[in-house]
Design a protein around this motif. Structure first.
Motif, PDB file in Angstrom:
ATOM      1  N   ARG A 183       0.821  -1.203   0.000  1.00 14.42           N
ATOM      2  CA  ARG A 183       0.000   0.000   0.000  1.00 14.42           C
ATOM      3  C   ARG A 183       0.867   1.270   0.000  1.00 14.42           C
ATOM      4  O   ARG A 183       0.587   2.240  -0.700  1.00 14.42           O
ATOM      5  CB  ARG A 183      -0.940  -0.011   1.211  1.00 14.42           C
ATOM      6  CG  ARG A 183      -2.064  -1.036   1.093  1.00 14.42           C
ATOM      7  CD  ARG A 183      -3.158  -0.748   2.112  1.00 14.42           C
ATOM      8  NE  ARG A 183      -2.684  -0.818   3.468  1.00 14.42           N
ATOM      9  CZ  ARG A 183      -2.663  -1.923   4.208  1.00 14.42           C
ATOM     10  NH1 ARG A 183      -3.107  -3.079   3.684  1.00 14.42           N
ATOM     11  NH2 ARG A 183      -2.249  -1.896   5.464  1.00 14.42           N
ATOM     12  N   PHE A 184       1.942   1.253   0.812  1.00 12.02           N
ATOM     13  CA  PHE A 184       2.862   2.403   0.836  1.00 12.02           C
ATOM     14  C   PHE A 184       3.522   2.597  -0.528  1.00 12.02           C
ATOM     15  O   PHE A 184       3.737   3.725  -0.967  1.00 12.02           O
ATOM     16  CB  PHE A 184       3.917   2.192   1.925  1.00 12.02           C
ATOM     17  CG  PHE A 184       3.590   2.873   3.217  1.00 12.02           C
ATOM     18  CD1 PHE A 184       4.077   4.131   3.499  1.00 12.02           C
ATOM     19  CD2 PHE A 184       2.775   2.242   4.159  1.00 12.02           C
ATOM     20  CE1 PHE A 184       3.761   4.743   4.692  1.00 12.02           C
ATOM     21  CE2 PHE A 184       2.452   2.862   5.343  1.00 12.02           C
ATOM     22  CZ  PHE A 184       2.941   4.120   5.620  1.00 12.02           C
ATOM     23  N   GLN A 185       3.825   1.468  -1.190  1.00 16.50           N
ATOM     24  CA  GLN A 185       4.462   1.569  -2.507  1.00 16.50           C
ATOM     25  C   GLN A 185       3.535   2.242  -3.504  1.00 16.50           C
ATOM     26  O   GLN A 185       3.955   3.098  -4.298  1.00 16.50           O
ATOM     27  CB  GLN A 185       4.850   0.176  -2.995  1.00 16.50           C
ATOM     28  CG  GLN A 185       5.436   0.178  -4.410  1.00 16.50           C
ATOM     29  CD  GLN A 185       5.681  -1.227  -4.913  1.00 16.50           C
ATOM     30  OE1 GLN A 185       5.754  -2.180  -4.122  1.00 16.50           O
ATOM     31  NE2 GLN A 185       5.801  -1.367  -6.220  1.00 16.50           N
ATOM     32  N   LEU A 186       2.244   1.832  -3.485  1.00 16.74           N
ATOM     33  CA  LEU A 186       1.299   2.444  -4.404  1.00 16.74           C
ATOM     34  C   LEU A 186       1.056   3.915  -4.077  1.00 16.74           C
ATOM     35  O   LEU A 186       0.861   4.745  -4.969  1.00 16.74           O
ATOM     36  CB  LEU A 186      -0.027   1.675  -4.346  1.00 16.74           C
ATOM     37  CG  LEU A 186       0.011   0.247  -4.902  1.00 16.74           C
ATOM     38  CD1 LEU A 186      -1.326  -0.446  -4.654  1.00 16.74           C
ATOM     39  CD2 LEU A 186       0.344   0.252  -6.388  1.00 16.74           C
ATOM     40  N   LEU A 187       1.060   4.237  -2.806  1.00 14.50           N
ATOM     41  CA  LEU A 187       0.757   5.604  -2.390  1.00 14.50           C
ATOM     42  C   LEU A 187       1.928   6.559  -2.606  1.00 14.50           C
ATOM     43  O   LEU A 187       1.757   7.678  -3.107  1.00 14.50           O
ATOM     44  CB  LEU A 187       0.331   5.594  -0.917  1.00 14.50           C
ATOM     45  CG  LEU A 187      -0.023   6.956  -0.313  1.00 14.50           C
ATOM     46  CD1 LEU A 187      -1.247   7.552  -1.021  1.00 14.50           C
ATOM     47  CD2 LEU A 187      -0.283   6.832   1.185  1.00 14.50           C
ATOM     48  N   LEU A 188       3.106   6.128  -2.242  1.00 12.51           N
ATOM     49  CA  LEU A 188       4.270   7.036  -2.264  1.00 12.51           C
ATOM     50  C   LEU A 188       5.217   6.795  -3.433  1.00 12.51           C
ATOM     51  O   LEU A 188       6.101   7.625  -3.677  1.00 12.51           O
ATOM     52  CB  LEU A 188       5.055   6.888  -0.945  1.00 12.51           C
ATOM     53  CG  LEU A 188       4.267   7.132   0.339  1.00 12.51           C
ATOM     54  CD1 LEU A 188       5.146   6.844   1.558  1.00 12.51           C
ATOM     55  CD2 LEU A 188       3.776   8.565   0.377  1.00 12.51           C
ATOM     56  N   GLU A 189       5.069   5.635  -4.099  1.00 20.87           N
ATOM     57  CA  GLU A 189       6.003   5.248  -5.168  1.00 20.87           C
ATOM     58  C   GLU A 189       7.426   5.151  -4.645  1.00 20.87           C
ATOM     59  O   GLU A 189       8.391   5.418  -5.358  1.00 20.87           O
ATOM     60  CB  GLU A 189       5.933   6.226  -6.347  1.00 20.87           C
ATOM     61  CG  GLU A 189       4.598   6.228  -7.065  1.00 20.87           C
ATOM     62  CD  GLU A 189       4.613   7.104  -8.281  1.00 20.87           C
ATOM     63  OE1 GLU A 189       5.659   7.772  -8.512  1.00 20.87           O
ATOM     64  OE2 GLU A 189       3.623   7.150  -9.012  1.00 20.87           O
ATOM     65  N   HIS A 190       7.559   4.800  -3.372  1.00 22.21           N
ATOM     66  CA  HIS A 190       8.868   4.587  -2.774  1.00 22.21           C
ATOM     67  C   HIS A 190       9.057   3.107  -2.489  1.00 22.21           C
ATOM     68  O   HIS A 190       8.081   2.344  -2.402  1.00 22.21           O
ATOM     69  CB  HIS A 190       8.986   5.359  -1.456  1.00 22.21           C
ATOM     70  CG  HIS A 190       9.086   6.847  -1.652  1.00 22.21           C
ATOM     71  ND1 HIS A 190       9.078   7.734  -0.604  1.00 22.21           N
ATOM     72  CD2 HIS A 190       9.172   7.604  -2.774  1.00 22.21           C
ATOM     73  CE1 HIS A 190       9.167   8.966  -1.065  1.00 22.21           C
ATOM     74  NE2 HIS A 190       9.216   8.898  -2.398  1.00 22.21           N
ATOM     75  N   ALA A 191      10.309   2.715  -2.362  1.00 20.54           N
ATOM     76  CA  ALA A 191      10.622   1.331  -1.999  1.00 20.54           C
ATOM     77  C   ALA A 191      10.730   1.225  -0.484  1.00 20.54           C
ATOM     78  O   ALA A 191      11.316   2.102   0.151  1.00 20.54           O
ATOM     79  CB  ALA A 191      11.920   0.889  -2.653  1.00 20.54           C
ATOM     80  N   LEU A 192      10.159   0.157   0.078  1.00 19.73           N
ATOM     81  CA  LEU A 192      10.227  -0.070   1.514  1.00 19.73           C
ATOM     82  C   LEU A 192      10.918  -1.389   1.779  1.00 19.73           C
ATOM     83  O   LEU A 192      10.656  -2.405   1.086  1.00 19.73           O
ATOM     84  CB  LEU A 192       8.830  -0.092   2.145  1.00 19.73           C
ATOM     85  CG  LEU A 192       8.216   1.271   2.443  1.00 19.73           C
ATOM     86  CD1 LEU A 192       7.573   1.857   1.191  1.00 19.73           C
ATOM     87  CD2 LEU A 192       7.167   1.166   3.554  1.00 19.73           C
TER      88      LEU A 192
END
Length: 455
Positions: A88-97
């Motif tokens: 979900r964070f990837q879709l929202l922020l386009e960052h890698a976690l």
């Protein structure tokens, strides 16, 4: 007035190589310095923008990591739930976690490759920079507490085209800087034109001067050029005075020589009275002596040079030398000098002029004094002041103006030709000085000479 040929001669002898135009020189240096200023502004702005951008990115990453870490610590999700949260964070922020578990396993988003993942896992906690192609990725790695089963969480920027966007910002900055450079060059050109406009007027004055349309340069000039124009006008005035003096002396000399030669030829051509009588011989001898004295006088006046730029002399040394000569001419007279100036004190004046001035003043005092002649030399607010006082009969106010005329003598019984103070007067005229004649403390004459400071 000096002729055009004289100016050309001065130009050739003094300025052997043509000098650059002031306007071109100012524009040349102005353009060079403006380009340098443009480069400094561009690189300094680039550096500042990059620093501000990095600070903004770090602040955003710090907030994102703190938010993600807080959620995990509060909810204590399972590994599968962590994976869903990462997606979900990837879709929202386009960052890698990347979440590292203390058992050594790693839960990462799908948008990070294995090479980058290994590099992240080796980085210590804190801000991390990882090179990936043309982009430099920036991330933040933060560890969990001892009680947490998780070891660390890392959020890494994964936006594509960071280098392209950075280049675009640089091009925008470059275009803005170029526009500012054009404005700066326009201001430099306008300032140069306005600043050099008075020089164009001076140039036009010089042309009119050389063509004889005006006798002097216009003194209404910029402050920086005012002393130069004053000196130049003084030189023109001095040259005009010299020319007038030489013309007058040549005219007098021609008339005097012609008259003397005519008188002598009249006697010698009288064939009826050869050989000449004693009276004729005495007349011719007296005539030739007068001619010789007049020639010597006019030659001495022709040697008066006036103020010369760049010439200096030592007044105290000259005064002492002249006094030594006068003590031999007038052995029964006492010459005393009074001054607080050092022997090496210098004054901007041609040495021959000052020596002639001292010589005539002291010779005049030696002729008329009874026993003592006092010479005082000082520097005042008006310039160099020279006073010569004697204990003779003095000079009345009516006679003061008369003694400065050529050949004028107050007492025919005193030897001389009446030229001394006349020569002094002309030296002072050429050096812009003045002379005052008054009574001395002993009842004799006091002649005060003031030579002003050069402008």
């Amino acid at each position: 007035m000096p002729s055009t040929e004289a100016f050309r001669s001065i130009d050739k002898s003094t300025f052997m190589t043509a000098q650059k135009s002031i306007g071109k020189t100012v524009l040349q240096y102005g353009i060079g310095f403006s380009l340098l200023y443009f480069l400094l502004i561009f690189f300094s702005h680039t550096y500042v923008i990059e620093q501000l951008s990095n600070e903004s990115r770090k602040h955003r990453l710090d907030k994102e990591v703190e938010s993600f870490q807080t959620i995990i610590e509060n909810e204590v999700p399972t590994p599968d739930e962590i994976g869903s949260m990462i997606d979900r964070f990837q879709l929202l922020l386009e960052h890698a976690l990347v979440v590292e578990v203390k058992d050594g396993s790693i839960i990462a988003s799908s948008n990070i490759d294995q090479t980058t993942l290994r590099m992240v896992s080796r980085k210590p906690a804190g801000f991390v920079e990882i090179s990936q192609g043309a982009d430099d990725l920036l991330g933040l790695k933060r560890g969990f507490g001892i009680d947490s089963p998780l070891s660390s969480v890392t959020i890494l920027e994964m936006e594509s085209g960071l280098a392209e966007r950075s280049s675009g910002a640089h091009l925008t900055l470059l275009a803005a800087s170029a526009l500012l450079l054009v404005v700066l060059l326009a201001l430099v050109g306008t300032t140069t034109y306005l600043a050099l406009k008075p020089i164009v007027h001076i140039k036009e004055d010089m042309r009119r001067l050389q063509s004889g349309k005006q006798p002097r340069l216009n003194p209404d000039a910029p402050e920086e050029f005012s002393p130069l124009i004053k000196q130049f006008n003084n030189l023109l005035e001095l040259a005009s005075r010299r020319l007038d003096r030489h013309r007058r002396l040549n005219s007098d000399l021609s008339h005097m020589v012609k008259t003397s030669i005519s008188a002598n030829l009249a006697i010698l051509s009288d064939t009826g009275s050869l050989p000449p009588s004693r009276d004729d011989i005495e007349f011719m001898t007296s005539n030739l002596k007068d001619l010789s004295r007049s020639l010597n006088y006019r030659m001495s006046k022709a040697d008066i040079s006036g103020r010369q730029m760049g010439q200096t002399c030592l007044p105290i040394e000259i005064a002492n030398n002249v006094i030594s000569v006068m003590e031999k001419i007038f052995p029964d007279k006492s010459f005393r000098i009074n001054t607080s100036l050092p022997n090496n004190f210098s004054w901007p004046m041609e040495r021959q002029d000052l020596s002639e001035l001292f010589g005539n003043l002291l010779e005049n005092g030696g002729k008329w004094s009874q026993a003592e002649i006092d010479v005082s030399i000082s520097q005042t607010d008006s310039g160099l002041t020279i006073e010569v006082a004697d204990d003779g009969p003095g000079i009345t106010p009516e006679a003061a103006s008369k003694v400065m005329d050529r050949g004028s003598r107050l007492d025919e019984t005193v030897s001389g030709f009446g030229l001394g103070l006349s020569i002094v007067s002309e030296i002072l005229e050429d050096n812009f000085g003045r002379m005052n004649i008054g009574p001395s403390e002993t009842g004799g004459a006091r002649i005060t000479v003031v030579l002003p400071f050069p402008e």
